[in-house]
Motif scaffolding. Structure first.
Motif, mmCIF file in Angstrom:
data_model
loop_
_atom_site.group_PDB
_atom_site.id
_atom_site.type_symbol
_atom_site.label_atom_id
_atom_site.label_comp_id
_atom_site.label_asym_id
_atom_site.label_seq_id
_atom_site.Cartn_x
_atom_site.Cartn_y
_atom_site.Cartn_z
ATOM 1 N N ILE A 29 -61.549 27.110 -41.552
ATOM 2 C CA ILE A 29 -60.660 27.403 -40.231
ATOM 3 C C ILE A 29 -62.038 27.524 -39.252
ATOM 4 O O ILE A 29 -61.766 27.729 -38.267
ATOM 5 C CB ILE A 29 -59.860 29.063 -39.922
ATOM 6 N N ARG A 30 -62.321 28.267 -39.145
ATOM 7 C CA ARG A 30 -64.134 28.943 -38.216
ATOM 8 C C ARG A 30 -64.924 27.624 -37.624
ATOM 9 O O ARG A 30 -64.850 28.336 -36.925
ATOM 10 C CB ARG A 30 -65.531 29.591 -39.230
ATOM 11 N N VAL A 31 -64.965 26.528 -38.722
ATOM 12 C CA VAL A 31 -65.175 25.261 -38.138
ATOM 13 C C VAL A 31 -64.220 25.209 -36.397
ATOM 14 O O VAL A 31 -64.865 24.677 -35.622
ATOM 15 C CB VAL A 31 -65.572 24.319 -38.796
ATOM 16 N N ALA A 32 -62.530 24.659 -37.204
ATOM 17 C CA ALA A 32 -62.150 24.701 -36.124
ATOM 18 C C ALA A 32 -62.034 25.348 -34.761
ATOM 19 O O ALA A 32 -62.125 25.325 -34.243
ATOM 20 C CB ALA A 32 -60.735 23.778 -36.814
ATOM 21 N N GLN A 33 -61.696 26.749 -34.973
ATOM 22 C CA GLN A 33 -61.765 27.371 -33.904
ATOM 23 C C GLN A 33 -62.722 27.839 -33.525
ATOM 24 O O GLN A 33 -62.424 27.890 -31.606
ATOM 25 C CB GLN A 33 -61.279 29.430 -34.813
ATOM 26 N N THR A 34 -64.058 27.215 -32.885
ATOM 27 C CA THR A 34 -64.580 27.096 -32.985
ATOM 28 C C THR A 34 -65.013 25.972 -31.704
ATOM 29 O O THR A 34 -65.046 26.525 -30.416
ATOM 30 C CB THR A 34 -66.150 26.856 -33.186
ATOM 31 N N GLY A 35 -64.455 25.231 -31.875
ATOM 32 C CA GLY A 35 -64.321 23.664 -30.918
ATOM 33 C C GLY A 35 -62.695 23.317 -30.011
ATOM 34 O O GLY A 35 -62.971 23.299 -29.082
ATOM 35 N N VAL A 36 -61.874 24.162 -30.804
ATOM 36 C CA VAL A 36 -60.920 24.713 -30.061
ATOM 37 C C VAL A 36 -61.034 25.587 -29.242
ATOM 38 O O VAL A 36 -60.666 25.580 -27.779
ATOM 39 C CB VAL A 36 -59.547 24.596 -30.937
ATOM 40 N N GLN A 37 -61.815 26.673 -29.793
ATOM 41 C CA GLN A 37 -61.656 27.706 -28.225
ATOM 42 C C GLN A 37 -62.593 27.576 -27.385
ATOM 43 O O GLN A 37 -62.820 27.746 -26.422
ATOM 44 C CB GLN A 37 -61.848 29.354 -28.675
ATOM 45 N N ILE A 38 -63.433 26.921 -27.546
ATOM 46 C CA ILE A 38 -64.606 26.323 -25.982
ATOM 47 C C ILE A 38 -63.734 25.283 -25.445
ATOM 48 O O ILE A 38 -64.168 25.339 -24.749
ATOM 49 C CB ILE A 38 -66.342 25.189 -27.342
ATOM 50 N N LEU A 39 -63.519 23.696 -25.589
ATOM 51 C CA LEU A 39 -62.317 23.861 -25.017
ATOM 52 C C LEU A 39 -61.387 23.880 -24.564
ATOM 53 O O LEU A 39 -61.046 23.564 -23.282
ATOM 54 C CB LEU A 39 -61.608 22.312 -25.796
ATOM 55 N N ALA A 73 -52.978 24.859 -30.066
ATOM 56 C CA ALA A 73 -53.456 25.096 -31.172
ATOM 57 C C ALA A 73 -54.884 25.934 -31.716
ATOM 58 O O ALA A 73 -54.682 26.175 -32.281
ATOM 59 C CB ALA A 73 -54.945 24.612 -30.889
ATOM 60 N N VAL A 74 -54.712 26.984 -30.566
ATOM 61 C CA VAL A 74 -55.731 28.332 -30.684
ATOM 62 C C VAL A 74 -54.958 29.046 -31.176
ATOM 63 O O VAL A 74 -55.076 29.642 -32.614
ATOM 64 C CB VAL A 74 -56.176 29.148 -29.561
ATOM 65 N N GLY A 75 -53.550 29.126 -30.677
ATOM 66 C CA GLY A 75 -52.864 30.101 -31.587
ATOM 67 C C GLY A 75 -52.556 29.692 -32.953
ATOM 68 O O GLY A 75 -52.439 30.778 -33.960
ATOM 69 N N ALA A 76 -52.566 28.235 -33.360
ATOM 70 C CA ALA A 76 -52.173 28.393 -34.449
ATOM 71 C C ALA A 76 -53.093 28.372 -35.635
ATOM 72 O O ALA A 76 -53.534 29.020 -36.624
ATOM 73 C CB ALA A 76 -52.187 26.354 -34.994
ATOM 74 N N LEU A 103 -50.130 26.626 -41.837
ATOM 75 C CA LEU A 103 -50.777 26.755 -40.018
ATOM 76 C C LEU A 103 -51.819 26.267 -39.823
ATOM 77 O O LEU A 103 -51.925 25.829 -38.812
ATOM 78 C CB LEU A 103 -50.568 28.164 -40.305
ATOM 79 N N THR A 104 -52.910 25.827 -40.380
ATOM 80 C CA THR A 104 -54.346 25.408 -40.513
ATOM 81 C C THR A 104 -53.767 24.056 -40.177
ATOM 82 O O THR A 104 -54.436 23.422 -38.937
ATOM 83 C CB THR A 104 -55.058 25.623 -41.365
ATOM 84 N N LEU A 105 -53.605 23.359 -40.987
ATOM 85 C CA LEU A 105 -52.981 21.878 -40.385
ATOM 86 C C LEU A 105 -52.006 21.621 -39.035
ATOM 87 O O LEU A 105 -52.477 20.829 -38.696
ATOM 88 C CB LEU A 105 -52.425 21.184 -41.711
ATOM 89 N N LEU A 106 -51.178 22.714 -38.802
ATOM 90 C CA LEU A 106 -51.123 22.656 -38.114
ATOM 91 C C LEU A 106 -51.845 22.903 -36.642
ATOM 92 O O LEU A 106 -51.708 21.968 -35.778
ATOM 93 C CB LEU A 106 -49.490 23.918 -37.720
ATOM 94 N N GLY A 107 -52.347 23.787 -36.364
ATOM 95 C CA GLY A 107 -53.803 23.924 -35.895
ATOM 96 C C GLY A 107 -54.504 22.294 -35.130
ATOM 97 O O GLY A 107 -55.066 22.106 -34.370
ATOM 98 N N LEU A 108 -55.162 22.133 -36.726
ATOM 99 C CA LEU A 108 -56.128 21.308 -36.383
ATOM 100 C C LEU A 108 -54.771 19.532 -35.866
ATOM 101 O O LEU A 108 -55.315 18.995 -35.148
ATOM 102 C CB LEU A 108 -55.951 20.490 -38.292
ATOM 103 N N LEU A 109 -53.736 19.477 -36.342
ATOM 104 C CA LEU A 109 -52.543 18.315 -35.530
ATOM 105 C C LEU A 109 -52.870 18.798 -33.898
ATOM 106 O O LEU A 109 -52.647 18.072 -33.121
ATOM 107 C CB LEU A 109 -51.196 17.889 -36.398
ATOM 108 N N LEU A 110 -52.260 19.439 -33.804
ATOM 109 C CA LEU A 110 -52.683 20.169 -32.188
ATOM 110 C C LEU A 110 -53.889 19.928 -31.660
ATOM 111 O O LEU A 110 -54.148 19.894 -29.831
ATOM 112 C CB LEU A 110 -52.166 21.636 -32.255
#
Length: 175
Positions: A29-39, A73-76, A103-110
């Motif tokens: 999640i840390r990896v994905a969160q950083t990218g989605v939050q910057i975007l 995506a951020v929310g998920a 929820l993480t898989l949903l966030g990655l899809l979003l």
């Protein structure tokens, strides 16, 4: 106390397994969160730029879809943290890990959808040409799908068969 030997070859209790899987999930999640939050942060600034008003109605609608996808995506991807905080101490960690994984898989899809929509918006704005832009975006989306879904799914099907002794029944989670 001796742990239960799972068919995975690990000697761990269901609680130890849930703890390990939770730590693994947090790292992902840390990896994905950083990218989605910057975007998402960059997307938030677009509407405040003077050039935003010059976008076509279609591009402004595409921006709105993109920003909503980014927000969800951020929310998920943040949801597992809130989920964990609320259920901590209730002795339901295996179930919490399974839900956090979903929820993480949903966030990655979003995130995939957000990145695809953002790329479409940027390329349409940069080129003012709809002739080849959708093909480029479809190619990039195809690569995301290949890298994020197809290759892991094929690998899982070929090498990572579900182990009947799994304590949480969620075969998507790595051992």
């Amino acid at each position: 106390m001796q742990g239960d030997v799972q068919e995975s070859g690990r000697d761990e209790t269901p609680e130890e397994r849930a703890d390990r899987k939770w730590v693994d999930l947090l790292q992902e999640i840390r990896v994905a969160q950083t990218g989605v939050q910057i975007l998402f942060g960059f997307l938030l600034t677009v509407v405040f730029q003077p050039s935003y008003r010059r976008l076509s109605d279609a591009d402004q609608a595409l921006y709105m879809v993109t920003i909503v996808l980014g927000a969800t995506a951020v929310g998920a991807l943040v949801a597992p943290v809130a989920f964990h905080r609320i259920v901590t101490g209730r002795f339901i960690k295996p179930e919490a890990v399974a839900w956090a994984s979903r929820l993480t898989l949903l966030g990655l899809l979003l995130l995939l959808l957000t990145m695809t929509a953002a790329l479409l918006l940027v390329l349409r704005t940069a080129t003012h040409d709809d002739g080849y832009v959708p093909w480029i975006v479809a190619g990039v989306a195809g690569l995301y799908i290949l890298w994020w879904l197809v290759i892991p799914t094929v690998l899982r099907m070929r090498l990572g068969r579900h182990r009947p002794g799994s304590s949480d029944g969620d075969e998507r989670e790595a051992d």
